[in-house]
Write a protein that holds these residues in place. Structure first.
Motif, PDB file in Angstrom:
ATOM      1  N   SER A 173      -4.145  11.004  12.601  1.00 25.92           N
ATOM      2  CA  SER A 173      -2.738  10.525  12.976  1.00 25.92           C
ATOM      3  C   SER A 173      -2.712   8.890  12.793  1.00 25.92           C
ATOM      4  CB  SER A 173      -2.465  10.654  14.280  1.00 25.92           C
ATOM      5  OG  SER A 173      -3.542  10.037  15.131  1.00 25.92           O
ATOM      6  N   GLN A 174      -3.673   8.395  12.585  1.00 27.25           N
ATOM      7  CA  GLN A 174      -3.708   6.815  12.579  1.00 27.25           C
ATOM      8  C   GLN A 174      -3.747   6.419  11.272  1.00 27.25           C
ATOM      9  OE1 GLN A 174      -3.684   4.745  15.427  1.00 27.25           O
ATOM     10  NE2 GLN A 174      -3.031   6.468  16.397  1.00 27.25           N
ATOM     11  N   MET A 175      -4.375   6.999  10.208  1.00 25.59           N
ATOM     12  CA  MET A 175      -4.620   6.470   9.042  1.00 25.59           C
ATOM     13  C   MET A 175      -3.310   6.383   8.314  1.00 25.59           C
ATOM     14  SD  MET A 175      -8.463   7.938   7.980  1.00 25.59           S
ATOM     15  CE  MET A 175      -7.863   7.965   6.197  1.00 25.59           C
ATOM     16  N   LYS A 176      -2.974   5.681   7.386  1.00 30.03           N
ATOM     17  CA  LYS A 176      -1.778   5.709   6.449  1.00 30.03           C
ATOM     18  C   LYS A 176      -2.392   5.918   5.118  1.00 30.03           C
ATOM     19  CE  LYS A 176       1.138   1.941   8.613  1.00 30.03           C
ATOM     20  NZ  LYS A 176       1.771   0.578   8.407  1.00 30.03           N
ATOM     21  N   PRO A 177      -1.646   6.450   3.951  1.00 33.87           N
ATOM     22  CA  PRO A 177      -2.258   6.943   2.892  1.00 33.87           C
ATOM     23  C   PRO A 177      -3.019   5.751   2.184  1.00 33.87           C
ATOM     24  CG  PRO A 177       0.220   7.228   2.910  1.00 33.87           C
ATOM     25  CD  PRO A 177      -0.007   6.525   4.406  1.00 33.87           C
ATOM     26  N   SER A 207       0.949  -1.117   0.016  1.00 29.30           N
ATOM     27  CA  SER A 207       0.005   0.061  -0.029  1.00 29.30           C
ATOM     28  C   SER A 207       1.037   1.430   0.141  1.00 29.30           C
ATOM     29  CB  SER A 207      -0.866   0.015   1.339  1.00 29.30           C
ATOM     30  OG  SER A 207      -0.336  -0.205   2.522  1.00 29.30           O
ATOM     31  N   GLU A 208       2.141   1.164   0.426  1.00 23.06           N
ATOM     32  CA  GLU A 208       3.019   2.280   0.492  1.00 23.06           C
ATOM     33  C   GLU A 208       3.218   2.752  -0.794  1.00 23.06           C
ATOM     34  OE1 GLU A 208       3.919   4.073   3.162  1.00 23.06           O
ATOM     35  OE2 GLU A 208       3.268   2.956   4.653  1.00 23.06           O
ATOM     36  N   ALA A 210       0.695   4.075  -3.105  1.00 23.85           N
ATOM     37  CA  ALA A 210       0.419   5.723  -2.691  1.00 23.85           C
ATOM     38  C   ALA A 210       0.996   6.568  -3.724  1.00 23.85           C
ATOM     39  CB  ALA A 210       0.621   5.916  -1.244  1.00 23.85           C
ATOM     40  N   GLN A 270      -5.344   4.073   3.248  1.00 21.77           N
ATOM     41  CA  GLN A 270      -5.617   2.832   3.772  1.00 21.77           C
ATOM     42  C   GLN A 270      -7.314   2.777   4.142  1.00 21.77           C
ATOM     43  OE1 GLN A 270      -5.614   3.001   8.215  1.00 21.77           O
ATOM     44  NE2 GLN A 270      -4.166   1.332   8.143  1.00 21.77           N
TER      45      GLN A 270
END
Length: 554
Positions: free
Chosen positions: A461-465, A6-7, A10, A467
């Motif tokens: 703050s918790q969500m990744k790109p 997922s990184e 993005a 996600q």
């Protein structure tokens, strides 16, 4: 392509990321609701009926020749064609589309003062596709008719001096490709030059300048959501920098779908007076979803290149039809004429195979030649059947004086947006300049309206790109695109309001609401926050909406 990281995903263009989201939805056996791309699921029927009926008449014309041979016809004959058309229309008067083309011929003759027989003949040849496009830039009568439509939709009643030239090409995609290449080939924009992009913007405008083919520097002219997606004066003042060669924008914008307001248009015109060398490229594909639209092409015609595609408004993405327009007197021609002699000689050589006077060749005709690598200029030109359909689309709207079709198109996308917000449980934001083809869901704004600032800060703050986008696809089958890929500054999702049915948008609203509730429960467990009751959340949402509405009125 590996869709597991997922990184890395993005970093993809949002249109490529869409494929990964679709794969995730398929793997989880979800019924897919793909609101990612902007392909409309509606289309204009009357001008299509007209196209096919005109095609049948054209076939009767072709079959008048070579009757002694099976499966073979000839070119239509100009002499007597108007009388034969009238007979065909009378014999088929109850067939859908015939009344339309009969009215179109009448409009051509009685309202535009053109020769009806010449029009019928050009349309027959075009639909049959039996000859090369001549002229190669655009068929003669088609250019005049489509030009009248463009004037109606892009200029309206705004004072406009002079005429403009058009090149019929394969949609907005081809327009972008050809324009970037031809501006470079003619030394109007060179490697290392700086251009400005009106942000947010259709992703390819961000990606193309970075290619090694161009190596352009870009600055952003931001239209923030806090300013109702309008450019601020401070941002527009960046255009006063003489290093900025050109300003590329989409109006109404993609993805916010908001047209530039009158104050901003006037301010850009003031900037152009101070920067008479500034080139503007305006992509106005969504303009026909707006009332009383005025393009920058109308306000700054000398400086502006207009791009328009028929794909969205008429549901014609598969036709690949669009136009590029430039004023008969324009800054590009002036810039080419002012090039140093060495570059002039280089361009003389480039275009010497197609004209004995290359320095008199207009930029728009250079664009045609460059689109076919110059050497193939003699076979340039958009497919003639496509030009015929484009002409009928234009006539359909020219004859629709009450704009009934436009009202239907606007009503469709409005109802879908209303359904989305109804199931989100939030009041639908109102903006007089919104055309609603797309919509940007600002995640921070949605989260705050639903559950307050504390939850919003925790969620971000918790969500990744992306996600949440992948969770949405996997758990509900809903496909949206990340706003970041279009140059938005805040986390957001683009929803196309054009390509699904009304109840689908209601289901998308439910899916987003459900996902939000799941994140909220995670927030409560992680922080020990007091759970807000549904009634309290509803009151808070209404209060926020009231405050925002009052602020916007000011």
């Amino acid at each position: 392509m590996d869709f597991s990281d997922s990184e890395k995903l993005a970093l993809l263009s949002p249109f490529e990321l869409k494929d990964a989201l679709m794969q995730r939805a398929v793997q989880s056996n979800q019924l897919m609701l793909n609101a990612g791309r902007g392909n409309p699921n509606f289309l204009a029927t009357t001008p299509r009926h007209g196209f096919f009926q005109f095609g049948l008449f054209a076939m009767t014309e072709a079959e008048r020749s070579y009757r002694y041979m099976e499966h073979v016809g000839g070119f239509p004959q100009r002499e007597g064609i108007e009388a034969r058309f009238e007979l065909f229309a009378k014999q088929h008067e109850t067939v859908p589309g015939v009344r339309f083309i009969e009215s179109a011929v009448s409009y051509i003759r009685d309202q535009m003062g053109l020769n009806a027989g010449d029009f019928i003949y050009e349309m027959c040849e075009a639909i049959l596709g039996c000859n090369y496009p001549v002229p190669d830039r655009m068929l003669t009568m088609s250019e005049e008719i489509v030009g009248k439509y463009i004037h109606k939709e892009m200029i309206g009643n705004y004072p406009f001096v002079g005429k403009f030239d058009m090149y019929a090409l394969e949609g907005g995609t081809a327009a972008m490709t050809y324009l970037f290449a031809s501006l470079k080939s003619n030394h109007v924009i060179n490697e290392g030059d700086t251009i400005a992009l009106g942000m947010p913007i259709f992703t390819p405008y961000i990606e193309i300048p970075e290619l090694s083919d161009y190596n352009l520097k870009t600055i952003h002219i931001d239209a923030p959501q806090s300013n109702n997606w309008q450019y601020t004066r401070e941002e527009l003042d960046k255009l006063l920098d003489p290093k900025v060669k050109a300003f590329f924008l989409v109006n109404p914008s993609n993805p916010p779908s908001v047209k530039i307001d009158d104050d901003s248009l006037r301010y850009i015109a003031e900037i152009v007076k101070k920067r008479p060398d500034l080139i503007i490229l305006t992509d106005d594909v969504y303009a026909t979803f707006a009332d009383n639209f005025v393009s920058l092409f109308a306000i700054c015609p000398y400086n502006t290149i207009l791009v328009y595609s028929f794909s969205k408004y008429f549901g014609a993405t598969g036709w690949r039809m669009g136009i590029v327009a430039t004023h008969e007197n324009n800054i590009i021609d002036a810039a080419i004429a002012a090039l140093p002699e060495a570059k002039q000689k280089q361009l003389d050589k480039r275009y010497s195979s197609i004209t004995t006077t290359p320095r008199s060749l207009k930029f728009i005709d250079r664009l045609v030649a460059d689109s076919r690598t110059v050497a193939l200029n003699h076979t340039a030109g958009l497919s003639t059947p496509i030009q015929a359909q484009m002409t009928l689309f234009s006539l359909f709207c020219l004859m629709d004086e009450p704009d009934a079709y436009k009202a239907e198109m606007k009503r469709i996308v409005l109802r879908r947006k209303e359904a989305l917000y109804r199931e989100l449980g939030l009041p639908m934001p109102y903006d007089a300049n919104s055309v609603r083809y797309y919509h940007l869901l600002d995640l921070q704004e949605l989260a705050e309206e639903m559950y307050g600032k504390d939850f919003t800060q925790w969620m971000i703050s918790q969500m990744k790109p992306n996600q949440a986008l992948f969770r949405l696809a996997e758990e509900t089958g809903v496909i949206l695109l990340p706003g970041k890929g279009f140059g938005t500054t805040d986390p957001s999702w683009r929803v196309s309001l054009a390509n699904l049915n009304e109840y689908d948008y209601a289901n998308i609203g439910k899916a987003i609401r459900k996902l939000s509730e799941e994140y909220y429960q995670m927030f409560v467990q992680a922080t020990g926050a007091k759970v807000a009751t549904p009634a309290a959340k509803a009151v808070k949402t209404i209060e926020n909406a009231t405050v925002k509405a009052k602020g916007k009125k000011k």
